[in-house]
Each structure stands twice: as C-alpha cells, then as structure tokens.
Scaffold this motif. Structure first.
Motif, PDB file in Angstrom:
ATOM      1  N   VAL A   1     101.867  77.189   4.322  1.00 54.97           N
ATOM      2  CA  VAL A   1     101.013  77.862   3.165  1.00 54.97           C
ATOM      3  C   VAL A   1     101.981  78.468   2.263  1.00 54.97           C
ATOM      4  CG1 VAL A   1      99.272  79.193   2.570  1.00 54.97           C
ATOM      5  CG2 VAL A   1      99.002  77.958   4.727  1.00 54.97           C
TER       6      VAL A   1
ATOM      7  N   LYS B   1      98.222  75.276   0.562  1.00 50.32           N
ATOM      8  CA  LYS B   1      98.028  74.819   1.915  1.00 50.32           C
ATOM      9  C   LYS B   1      98.632  73.233   1.967  1.00 50.32           C
ATOM     10  CE  LYS B   1      95.519  76.285   4.937  1.00 50.32           C
ATOM     11  NZ  LYS B   1      94.133  76.532   5.781  1.00 50.32           N
TER      12      LYS B   1
ATOM     13  N   GLU C   1      96.562  81.389   7.128  1.00 52.13           N
ATOM     14  CA  GLU C   1      97.123  81.706   5.868  1.00 52.13           C
ATOM     15  C   GLU C   1      97.383  83.143   6.018  1.00 52.13           C
ATOM     16  OE1 GLU C   1      94.098  81.255   3.147  1.00 52.13           O
ATOM     17  OE2 GLU C   1      94.107  79.008   3.583  1.00 52.13           O
TER      18      GLU C   1
END
Length: 501
Positions: free
Chosen positions: A41, A55, A3
């Motif tokens: 993501v 996600k 992320e």
C-alpha cells in the motif's frame, strides 16, 4: 495486505525502493504505507493533488485468476460499505498487470500504534471505540459482507472516528466460491474458534474479533502472547483474559468472546448496548492521566458565589425538533405533455383514418363502416389517457419515512404508489448510464430487504439494488436537480451514505 500505519498528513511515507513504482495509473506514488502477503500500500496523489492510498498487488499474483476474483470481491465489498466506515474507493483496475485499487487517504494512526504510544484506553474511550466498531460492522454486515480479519492494525483512529480498513480478505456472504473450508485466513489472537477449527466464517466471527480488539485497546491480550499456534490453541480451548478490561465493560466483551457463535451478540445488538455509554465516538483517545496539549488554555476556578440561599436552577424547557418536511419532485405541465406525445400521435393517426373512411359509397360490411363506428371511441380513449397523464403525473417525494414514487400507472395492475423506507436503504448513488429527461438514483438496500415490484420510475435489480427515476421539470438543469435531490436525502435520511450524484 493491511493499510495499517497511515500516519497523519505530515509528509511522505517511507522511502521508495528501486522496485517500487513511481506512478500507478494516473496517480503519483510518494511513499510506502504498508506491506502484506497480497501486496503493498503506497501513499500517492491524485491528478488534482489529493492524497490517496494506492494498493498494488504482488506481480506474481497477476497470473492467478483466483486472486483477481478475490481482488474484485474486495473492490465490490469496499464500494458496498461506502466511505463513512471505511476508506472510500476512488479508482481501481483489477485487470491491470499488476491489479491496483485507489482509496481515499485516511490520516491517523492505527489502533495498535495508538495504544503502544499513548497507552491503554480508559473506560469512556473504550465505550466510544466499541460503539464505533460495532456501528462499522453493522454497516458491513448489512451489505452482505464479512471482514474476516478485524484487528488493531486494521483500525485507523482518524479525526472523525475509527475507520475499519483492509478488505483484502473480506468476502461477500453469498459468494461461496471464494470460501474454502479448512483454510484459516486471518490473524492469530483475533480469530474465532469456528474459523480455526472448521474454516467457517460469518458475522459472529467479526464480533469475536471486536471483543479481542477491545481487550487489546484496554492494554491486555485476550489469549496471551506467543507463537501463532499457541494463540490459536488458546482461542479454541482456553478462556480469554479480561483482567485489563474495566468492570463495566467486561460483560459485553466476554459475550463477544463466547466460544459458541450463537451466544455472541450481533453487531447491531452490541451497538445498542454500548452507545448508551458512548453517545459520541472519539477519534484519538488519550489516557486519563495524559498531560493536556501545550496550546490548551488553563482551567480557571469559577468565582465564589455571593452568600445567600442557593437558587435551584430551572430545568430547560424541552425543545421539539420538527421532522424534515417532504420534498416532492414533479414534472411541470410542459414535461408532462412530452410524456404523452405518443398518445397525441396515435390520436392524430386515428383521426386521419376516420376521415379517410367517410366515403359516399361503400359495401355493407366494408372496413369504412367499422372505422366510423370505432374511431370516436378511440379518440375518446386517447383524450382520457392524456387527461389522466396530466392529472396524475409521475412524482417522487423525499420524506422522513422514505422515498415515495407515484407513477401514472403500475404494472400488472399494481398500486402505482410505492414507498421505499430509509431504514432499508444503505447508500444512494448514480447509475453508470442515465438516459431520459429525468435523473436516475441507484439505491443500495440492506441485505434481506424486500425489493419493490416494478413500476413506472421504479426498476428493481436483484439482489438488492433499485433504480428510481426522478422527473426533471422543463427548464431545470440536470445538475440543479441532482443537487436538490442530494440535499433532500441528506436532510431526511442523514444515516444514508450519498455518493456523488
């Protein structure tokens, strides 16, 4: 999948491609934040308009049940650690096609980009960063989880301090089904020697990665640069390059990068060493020579003091901070009586049986004689039980030391009073099902903490969960009681993560 690269909340992420979804579940996709081997993501919005990170796993992995098991492990790991050190899990569907998970959006740049754009961190910022990451790892390891891929791209410098993200390959310490010996999972340059050689992992691997992250934040590379195989070889056989690390911090970083896991400090020990120099973590550190922001007021020199003997300032008197007082949650008399309805029904039944047994004629050994003999004793026993229930009710006390439950009775002749120390509690939330007149709390204990024995109002759940029932007085709304309990826990145990109750 990382992320990394969650930018500040100034707009959408990168433009969406034709193969990117526009909605996932009830969430609207507004841009792409990152991509990795497991999926992508996205930046999105909740139905209420809040920014979230979505996600989504790769479509070809949907048919792999082993991947779905790892994805469930990731969700469970993020839920255990909570939102203080990571991004709080908002929603997830590991059984969807493809599986997806939604977390709270963490605005900020990752550590790698911060160093690339602002330059290396100075010594105070490095101490603050190290203390924050050590605190995060202490919480993660306390939940029985190891991260396995701590690196600058997985550290977001948010406004309230660094957040450790991407539990995509994190595994529970006790979940050996998802750990395969000989498989190297992680990022070269931040992997511990035992991960590379044996494929074994443990909390010491994360501490090794933390040391390499601090070297990177200082402007260096612990094992140089080059192809991944070269970095892996140097991590096993070479010595780390710590020339970029300030002298005061070099010893702690060198200990983290020790070849032998037994020679490395624990995350908690490292936190105790670093927090002395960095009591307050920083969110977005700047270089010492970086210019001040344009809206900052100029610093004016203080006016010259009049000539005369210098006065010695008096030391401020120490201020004693009183510990928060305990808050007791006890059922009112009306609620207490509802708990003995069964006893009253039993007493009335015994009374009716007694009246029916008084007959003028009966055999010498008939049942009526026995009933007339034992019925008064039964009535007295029920009356005593009612009196004890009113005199010693079920009470839950939230204090500075812990949460104390006083039951009307224990099981198997146990002590009816039990205290769960706050030092053993990681998080407090609500169970999926809340039955009965009280409010149930679900306590997540640290890994290895002893479970209390079952009592009235205390239900342990292996391996490290405890359900506590807080009595609700008559006339008190459930939402009001939940708010009071939440405020009491936050005041008496500020380190405990309290979910929505």
């Amino acid at each position: 999948m990382s992320e990394q690269g969650q930018e500040r909340d100034t707009g959408a992420g990168r433009d969406l491609g034709p193969d990117d979804p526009r909605t996932v579940g009830d969430y609207t996709i507004t841009g792409r934040l990152g991509e990795g081997g497991m999926g992508r993501v996205y930046r999105g919005r909740s139905p209420g308009g809040r920014p979230v990170a979505v996600k989504v796993a790769r479509a070809e992995l949907s048919a792999d049940e082993g991947f779905r098991a790892r994805f469930r492990s990731e969700i469970a790991a993020a839920r255990q650690v909570g939102g203080f050190h990571t991004a709080q899990v908002v929603d997830a569907d590991p059984d969807a096609d493809p599986p997806w998970m939604v977390t709270a959006f963490v605005p900020g740049r990752d550590l790698g980009r911060t160093v690339a754009e602002d330059g290396p961190l100075d010594a105070p910022a490095l101490y603050a960063l190290g203390a924050s990451l050590a605190e995060a790892l202490t919480a993660i390891h306390g939940c029985g989880v190891i991260h396995r891929d701590l690196k600058p791209g997985n550290v977001i410098m948010s406004d309230d301090g660094p957040r450790v993200l991407d539990f995509g390959i994190a595994h529970a310490l006790y979940d050996t089904r998802l750990t395969h010996t000989g498989t190297v999972i992680g990022t070269a340059g931040f992997l511990a020697p035992e991960q590379i050689e044996q494929g074994t992992v443990g909390p010491a691997c994360d501490v090794f990665a933390l040391g390499a992250v601090l070297v990177h934040a200082a402007g260096g590379h612990a094992f140089g640069e080059g192809p991944p195989m070269s970095l892996l070889y140097r991590a096993v056989h070479g010595e780390p390059d710590l020339t970029a690390v300030p002298d005061a911090l070099r010893g702690a970083v060198a200990a983290c990068l020790a070849k032998d896991p037994a020679d490395r400090p624990t995350a908690a020990g490292l936190l105790a060493e670093l927090r002395v120099h960095a009591p307050v973590p920083v969110a977005g550190p700047r270089r010492a020579d970086a210019p001040a922001p344009p809206d900052a007021e100029p610093v004016r020199a203080p006016a010259a003091a009049p000539a005369g003997p210098a006065a010695t300032p008096a030391a401020p008197a120490p201020t004693a901070v009183a510990a928060p007082g305990p808050v007791a949650f006890e059922a009112t008399p009306g609620r207490k009586l509802t708990g003995v309805v069964g006893s009253l029904i039993g007493a009335l039944s015994a009374g009716f049986v007694t009246l029916g047994s008084w007959q003028t004629q009966y055999a010498e050994n008939d049942a009526g004689a026995s009933l007339r003999l034992w019925a008064p004793l039964v009535l007295a026993a029920f009356a005593l039980r009612i009196g004890l229930a009113l005199a010693r009710p079920h009470t839950v006390t939230v204090g500075a030391a812990g949460l104390t439950v006083r039951s009307r009775r224990g099981t198997h002749k146990d002590d009816p009073v039990v205290t769960i120390p706050w030092a053993d509690v990681i998080a407090v939330s609500r169970p999926p099902v809340n039955s009965g007149p009280g409010v149930k709390l679900l306590l997540k204990l640290r890994w290895g903490a002893p479970l209390p024995l079952p009592r009235q109002g205390v239900e342990p759940r292996s391996p490290d969960w405890v359900t506590v029932t807080v009595p609700r007085p008559m006339g008190t709304a459930t939402t009001t009681l939940r708010k009071e309990v939440r405020e009491a826990v936050a005041r008496c145990a500020p380190h405990v993560h309290v979910d929505y109750l």
